[in-house]
Design an enzyme around this catalytic site. Structure first.
Site, PDB file in Angstrom:
ATOM      1  N   LYS A  40       0.819  -1.199   0.000  1.00  0.00           N
ATOM      2  CA  LYS A  40       0.000   0.000   0.000  1.00  0.00           C
ATOM      3  C   LYS A  40       0.861   1.261   0.000  1.00  0.00           C
ATOM      4  O   LYS A  40       0.373   2.348  -0.246  1.00  0.00           O
ATOM      5  CB  LYS A  40      -0.881   0.018   1.264  1.00  0.00           C
ATOM      6  CG  LYS A  40      -1.772  -1.167   1.449  1.00  0.00           C
ATOM      7  CD  LYS A  40      -2.482  -1.042   2.817  1.00  0.00           C
ATOM      8  CE  LYS A  40      -2.978  -2.377   3.269  1.00  0.00           C
ATOM      9  NZ  LYS A  40      -3.383  -2.354   4.697  1.00  0.00           N
ATOM     10  N   GLY A  41       2.130   1.098   0.308  1.00  0.00           N
ATOM     11  CA  GLY A  41       3.006   2.247   0.544  1.00  0.00           C
ATOM     12  C   GLY A  41       3.055   3.274  -0.572  1.00  0.00           C
ATOM     13  O   GLY A  41       3.184   4.472  -0.314  1.00  0.00           O
ATOM     14  N   GLU A  95       7.139   2.680  -6.573  1.00  0.00           N
ATOM     15  CA  GLU A  95       7.392   2.202  -5.212  1.00  0.00           C
ATOM     16  C   GLU A  95       7.584   3.393  -4.267  1.00  0.00           C
ATOM     17  O   GLU A  95       8.018   4.469  -4.688  1.00  0.00           O
ATOM     18  CB  GLU A  95       8.641   1.289  -5.253  1.00  0.00           C
ATOM     19  CG  GLU A  95       9.113   0.714  -3.961  1.00  0.00           C
ATOM     20  CD  GLU A  95       8.110  -0.188  -3.249  1.00  0.00           C
ATOM     21  OE1 GLU A  95       7.009   0.312  -2.924  1.00  0.00           O
ATOM     22  OE2 GLU A  95       8.442  -1.351  -2.968  1.00  0.00           O
ATOM     23  N   ASP A  96       7.261   3.183  -2.995  1.00  0.00           N
ATOM     24  CA  ASP A  96       7.436   4.266  -2.018  1.00  0.00           C
ATOM     25  C   ASP A  96       8.901   4.423  -1.616  1.00  0.00           C
ATOM     26  O   ASP A  96       9.438   5.524  -1.608  1.00  0.00           O
ATOM     27  CB  ASP A  96       6.558   4.046  -0.766  1.00  0.00           C
ATOM     28  CG  ASP A  96       6.741   2.667  -0.127  1.00  0.00           C
ATOM     29  OD1 ASP A  96       7.503   1.835  -0.660  1.00  0.00           O
ATOM     30  OD2 ASP A  96       6.110   2.431   0.928  1.00  0.00           O
ATOM     31  N   ASP A  99      14.717  -0.152   0.194  1.00  0.00           N
ATOM     32  CA  ASP A  99      15.549  -0.268   1.394  1.00  0.00           C
ATOM     33  C   ASP A  99      16.636  -1.331   1.105  1.00  0.00           C
ATOM     34  O   ASP A  99      17.638  -1.012   0.474  1.00  0.00           O
ATOM     35  CB  ASP A  99      14.597  -0.661   2.539  1.00  0.00           C
ATOM     36  CG  ASP A  99      15.239  -0.730   3.898  1.00  0.00           C
ATOM     37  OD1 ASP A  99      16.419  -0.415   4.014  1.00  0.00           O
ATOM     38  OD2 ASP A  99      14.556  -1.096   4.876  1.00  0.00           O
ATOM     39  N   LYS A 128      16.739   4.337   0.247  1.00  0.00           N
ATOM     40  CA  LYS A 128      17.655   4.188   1.397  1.00  0.00           C
ATOM     41  C   LYS A 128      18.893   3.469   0.877  1.00  0.00           C
ATOM     42  O   LYS A 128      19.117   2.282   1.164  1.00  0.00           O
ATOM     43  CB  LYS A 128      16.996   3.309   2.463  1.00  0.00           C
ATOM     44  CG  LYS A 128      16.153   4.038   3.479  1.00  0.00           C
ATOM     45  CD  LYS A 128      15.815   3.092   4.624  1.00  0.00           C
ATOM     46  CE  LYS A 128      14.598   3.578   5.371  1.00  0.00           C
ATOM     47  NZ  LYS A 128      14.124   2.595   6.371  1.00  0.00           N
ATOM     48  N   PHE A 150      13.860   5.217  10.028  1.00  0.00           N
ATOM     49  CA  PHE A 150      12.546   4.699   9.715  1.00  0.00           C
ATOM     50  C   PHE A 150      11.598   5.882   9.520  1.00  0.00           C
ATOM     51  O   PHE A 150      11.481   6.737  10.391  1.00  0.00           O
ATOM     52  CB  PHE A 150      12.039   3.762  10.817  1.00  0.00           C
ATOM     53  CG  PHE A 150      10.761   3.101  10.428  1.00  0.00           C
ATOM     54  CD1 PHE A 150      10.763   2.040   9.534  1.00  0.00           C
ATOM     55  CD2 PHE A 150       9.548   3.565  10.907  1.00  0.00           C
ATOM     56  CE1 PHE A 150       9.574   1.452   9.127  1.00  0.00           C
ATOM     57  CE2 PHE A 150       8.357   2.978  10.505  1.00  0.00           C
ATOM     58  CZ  PHE A 150       8.372   1.922   9.616  1.00  0.00           C
ATOM     59  N   VAL A 151      10.958   5.951   8.363  1.00  0.00           N
ATOM     60  CA  VAL A 151      10.135   7.122   8.042  1.00  0.00           C
ATOM     61  C   VAL A 151       8.675   6.736   7.829  1.00  0.00           C
ATOM     62  O   VAL A 151       8.372   5.603   7.444  1.00  0.00           O
ATOM     63  CB  VAL A 151      10.687   7.851   6.789  1.00  0.00           C
ATOM     64  CG1 VAL A 151      12.111   8.333   7.027  1.00  0.00           C
ATOM     65  CG2 VAL A 151      10.638   6.975   5.539  1.00  0.00           C
ATOM     66  N   ASP A 157       3.998   3.581   6.306  1.00  0.00           N
ATOM     67  CA  ASP A 157       3.331   3.352   7.588  1.00  0.00           C
ATOM     68  C   ASP A 157       4.249   2.778   8.657  1.00  0.00           C
ATOM     69  O   ASP A 157       5.313   2.232   8.368  1.00  0.00           O
ATOM     70  CB  ASP A 157       2.197   2.341   7.397  1.00  0.00           C
ATOM     71  CG  ASP A 157       2.738   0.920   7.152  1.00  0.00           C
ATOM     72  OD1 ASP A 157       3.580   0.768   6.259  1.00  0.00           O
ATOM     73  OD2 ASP A 157       2.344  -0.006   7.886  1.00  0.00           O
ATOM     74  N   ARG A 163      -0.192   6.582   7.212  1.00  0.00           N
ATOM     75  CA  ARG A 163      -0.178   6.617   5.751  1.00  0.00           C
ATOM     76  C   ARG A 163      -0.819   7.909   5.232  1.00  0.00           C
ATOM     77  O   ARG A 163      -0.541   8.352   4.129  1.00  0.00           O
ATOM     78  CB  ARG A 163      -0.962   5.427   5.171  1.00  0.00           C
ATOM     79  CG  ARG A 163      -0.315   4.080   5.422  1.00  0.00           C
ATOM     80  CD  ARG A 163      -0.927   3.056   4.482  1.00  0.00           C
ATOM     81  NE  ARG A 163      -0.686   1.685   4.901  1.00  0.00           N
ATOM     82  CZ  ARG A 163       0.387   0.973   4.581  1.00  0.00           C
ATOM     83  NH1 ARG A 163       1.336   1.504   3.862  1.00  0.00           N
ATOM     84  NH2 ARG A 163       0.507  -0.270   4.982  1.00  0.00           N
TER      85      ARG A 163
HETATM   86  P1  IMP Z   1      13.112  -3.671   0.995  1.00  0.00           P
HETATM   87  O1  IMP Z   1      12.580  -4.971   0.479  1.00  0.00           O
HETATM   88  O2  IMP Z   1      13.995  -3.863   2.183  1.00  0.00           O
HETATM   89  O3  IMP Z   1      13.774  -2.823  -0.077  1.00  0.00           O
HETATM   90  O4  IMP Z   1      11.893  -2.895   1.595  1.00  0.00           O
HETATM   91  C1  IMP Z   1      11.043  -2.181   0.832  1.00  0.00           C
HETATM   92  C2  IMP Z   1       9.684  -2.026   1.485  1.00  0.00           C
HETATM   93  O5  IMP Z   1       9.753  -1.926   2.898  1.00  0.00           O
HETATM   94  C3  IMP Z   1       9.098  -0.726   0.995  1.00  0.00           C
HETATM   95  O6  IMP Z   1       8.294  -0.961  -0.107  1.00  0.00           O
HETATM   96  C4  IMP Z   1       8.313  -0.226   2.184  1.00  0.00           C
HETATM   97  O7  IMP Z   1       6.992  -0.656   2.073  1.00  0.00           O
HETATM   98  C5  IMP Z   1       8.976  -0.836   3.384  1.00  0.00           C
HETATM   99  N1  IMP Z   1       9.868   0.135   4.063  1.00  0.00           N
HETATM  100  C6  IMP Z   1      11.213   0.241   3.963  1.00  0.00           C
HETATM  101  N2  IMP Z   1      11.704   1.247   4.710  1.00  0.00           N
HETATM  102  C7  IMP Z   1      10.621   1.821   5.289  1.00  0.00           C
HETATM  103  C8  IMP Z   1      10.468   2.951   6.186  1.00  0.00           C
HETATM  104  O8  IMP Z   1      11.409   3.639   6.589  1.00  0.00           O
HETATM  105  N3  IMP Z   1       9.179   3.225   6.541  1.00  0.00           N
HETATM  106  C9  IMP Z   1       8.110   2.499   6.135  1.00  0.00           C
HETATM  107  N4  IMP Z   1       8.208   1.461   5.292  1.00  0.00           N
HETATM  108  C10 IMP Z   1       9.457   1.111   4.888  1.00  0.00           C
HETATM  109 MG    MG Z   2       6.437  -0.389  -0.483  1.00  0.00          MG
END
Ligand code: IMP
Ligand code: MG
Length: 185
Positions: A40-41, A95-96, A99, A128, A150-151, A157, A163
């Site tokens: 949902k991000g 994508e939001d 990470d 990130k 963490f944001v 969320d 959100r």
């Molecule tokens: P990744 O698989 O580690 O790259 O994580 C990506 C997903 O984790 C993103 O699509 C977000 O939904 C969530 N995410 C990563 N960092 C944050 C944050 O700081 N706040 C909220 N959601 C996050």
């Molecule tokens: Mg996401």
């Protein structure tokens, strides 16, 4: 005082900048391009970004989950799949935040396994970059974060909360504690 990560104005500027580049890139498409919102991000980013797209497009969404509270579990689950056939189309993944990169890698692999798109383009509001575990394709970034914070807000969320904030910020320890109490009710 809240530690602001992206203000409403900065978000709007990023949407205009990325939208303008995408307009140029998606000028001569034989089949309609598809914008895929990673739920949902990315819901707010998707909604604001596509307002700047001038050509006809299709929109769809995919729902995956990897985060548990404020930590990424590293294990990705597909909750709701794409429903449009992506063969021969340009696909823009919206994508939001990226990470570790594991979610984006999962999404790209998933699309390539099921379809033969013309191209995949990745647009993320936040990057990130310092937290990356694997190399992953990213074409457009709203803003790069150089520290692991963490944001929340603007779709992002903490345990499904915040959100609906129109800007992105780092919640304080007190706010996180308050949210923990709220979700436990
Ligand atoms: P990744 O698989 O580690 O790259 O994580 C990506 C997903 O984790 C993103 O699509 C977000 O939904 C969530 N995410 C990563 N960092 C944050 C944050 O700081 N706040 C909220 N959601 C996050
Ligand atoms: Mg996401």
């Amino acid at each position: 005082m809240k530690e602001l990560v992206m203000s409403r104005e900065e978000i709007e500027e990023a949407c205009i900048r990325i939208g303008t580049s995408l307009n140029e890139r998606l000028k001569n498409e034989e089949r309609l391009p598809v914008f895929i919102c990673v739920m949902k991000g990315a819901m707010n980013f998707m909604s604001d970004l596509i307002k700047h797209i001038e050509s006809d497009i299709l929109v769809d969404y995919i729902k995956i989950s990897s985060y548990e509270g404020d930590k990424t579990s590293g294990h990705i689950t597909l909750k709701q799949d794409i429903s449009i056939n992506l063969d021969s189309r340009s696909v823009v993944i919206v994508e939001d935040i990226i990470d570790t990169g594991l979610s984006m890698k999962y999404l790209i692999d998933h699309i390539k396994e099921k379809y033969s798109p013309k191209q995949i383009i990745v647009a993320t509001l936040l990057d990130k970059a310092c937290e990356r575990k694997i190399r992953v394709q990213i074409d457009y970034v709203g803003k790069t974060l150089n520290e692991n914070k963490f944001v929340v807000g603007y779709g992002l969320d903490y345990k499904e909360l915040h959100r609906n904030n129109p800007y992105i910020y780092v919640p304080t320890k007190e706010e996180v504690e308050k949210m923990d109490i709220e979700v436990a009710k």
